[in-house]
Design an enzyme around this catalytic site. Sequence first.
Site, short mmCIF file in Angstrom:
data_model
loop_
_atom_site.label_atom_id
_atom_site.label_comp_id
_atom_site.label_asym_id
_atom_site.label_seq_id
_atom_site.Cartn_x
_atom_site.Cartn_y
_atom_site.Cartn_z
N ASP A 73 7.26 -5.98 -1.05
CA ASP A 73 7.81 -6.34 0.24
C ASP A 73 6.82 -5.97 1.34
O ASP A 73 5.99 -5.08 1.17
CB ASP A 73 9.14 -5.62 0.50
CG ASP A 73 10.17 -5.88 -0.58
OD1 ASP A 73 10.57 -7.04 -0.73
OD2 ASP A 73 10.56 -4.92 -1.27
N ASP A 75 7.08 -4.92 5.31
CA ASP A 75 7.98 -4.55 6.40
C ASP A 75 7.21 -4.38 7.70
O ASP A 75 6.05 -3.96 7.72
CB ASP A 75 8.71 -3.25 6.07
CG ASP A 75 9.60 -3.38 4.84
OD1 ASP A 75 10.01 -4.51 4.53
OD2 ASP A 75 9.88 -2.36 4.19
N ASP A 156 10.71 9.38 5.91
CA ASP A 156 10.97 10.41 4.91
C ASP A 156 9.71 11.11 4.42
O ASP A 156 9.54 12.31 4.59
CB ASP A 156 11.80 9.84 3.74
CG ASP A 156 11.23 8.55 3.19
OD1 ASP A 156 10.10 8.15 3.56
OD2 ASP A 156 11.92 7.92 2.36
#
Length: 460
Positions: A73, A75, A156
């Site tokens: 992916d 992003d 994170d």
Amino acid sequence: MLKKLFQSFRPPLRGQHRRTTPEVINQSQHSLQRSQFSRHAVSIVERLQSAGYQAYLVGGCVRDLLLGIAPKDFDVATSATPEQVRAEFRNARIIGRRFKLVHIHFGREIIEVATFRAHHSEEDQGDTHRSSHNSSGRILRDNVYGTLEDDAQRRDFTINALYYDPVSERILDYANGVHDIRNRLLRLIGDPTHRYQEDPVRMLRAVRFAAKLDFGIEKHTVQPIRDLAKLLREIPPARLFEEVLKLFLSGHGAIAFEMLVDLQLFEPLFPASAQALDERPSYTHTLISQALSNTDLRVKQGKPVTPAFLFAALLWPALPARSLFLQSQGVPPIPAMNEAAHDLIAEQCQRIAIPKRFTLPIREIWDMQERLPRRSGKRADMLLDNPRFRAGYDFLLLRESAGEETDDLGQWWTDYQDAHDSERRDMIRELGSRDDGASTTRKRKRSGSKRKSGGEGSFD
């Protein structure tokens, strides 16, 4: 292997991964090229920048390309709000409530665009009427927008806080992520206990990234996990289903399972299977590990994998004891098996919301284990024509590889599939003769005594 994953790297100096200004890594200092990224994602960044917004490619796609891995992916992170992004793109749609995002569609490709987020203020956390956290510290809503610097600090792991600008072809590194990538080290940004309390799924993400990337987990990042593992019980079962699929269907499920068990994360996800792991450790561990190793191999070979087979294997070790208990209460073997299977799946779905499109095949795979020993007459050919035969047969071989005694049932079915019609008839006749002989022997042994009700099933 686990010792390698739980490493004690010397962490950077205190506060070193908390930058207010990024380390700027110019084109000559890194290996990335804009042509490696999705052209649609690059065009979104360029268009948002042209409209006066900040925009970058971010997270996993930057990390993976630095590691030589093809991203799944691409992003984008931007200073534009979801509504502003949608105003720029006709093919955009806002999704989510807990975490608003924009999906921009280009045929089958979807580029996810997120607005820069900021940490919630202490005042917001303390106001019970509009609080974004629950009593355990878990984030319930996350639509507080902020600056690029804010966004980097609330991500994170350091390796996910990398921003690539395809226009200037520079990387902005706010958390020493490039340093940790070079050292193959997974490290949380901020206080680990607080970050896990905000979102306990981060513990599963730590396992997934460490297994997928073959990274060590920094000692302060791994230290609180065992004590906080129980927080996973607060996570919605539907979300845990998605996370478990990512863990076990990524091609690195076997090592992820070992880490989950070691960090005491397996029990909150699969309580009945964890109990079976305590009661029959060798068998349970072998069966689940072998199932995951087989799945990993299929993923690497580009073959299809089904969650139904994997969940059937993960839960199977908990099934025999339940079925045998019901038989001890006077329930016949097959109804006992069916009732135990129903109850086990229902309980598991309270932790992980396995959709019905998978629970039904799980039951059918388990049901085949009761049917495969019954081969007399035309049953064998009827079973071969059953659409669940292959999955049931593979599951039988899996049970045998874990040490279950089946009287060479797996080999018999292997030979039967390869045999010609006349050979198959001979195999059935031979089976009938053997059963007749065994029946005569049993009658002699049981003469003078009544046969007990119920049976032992197929779990010995």
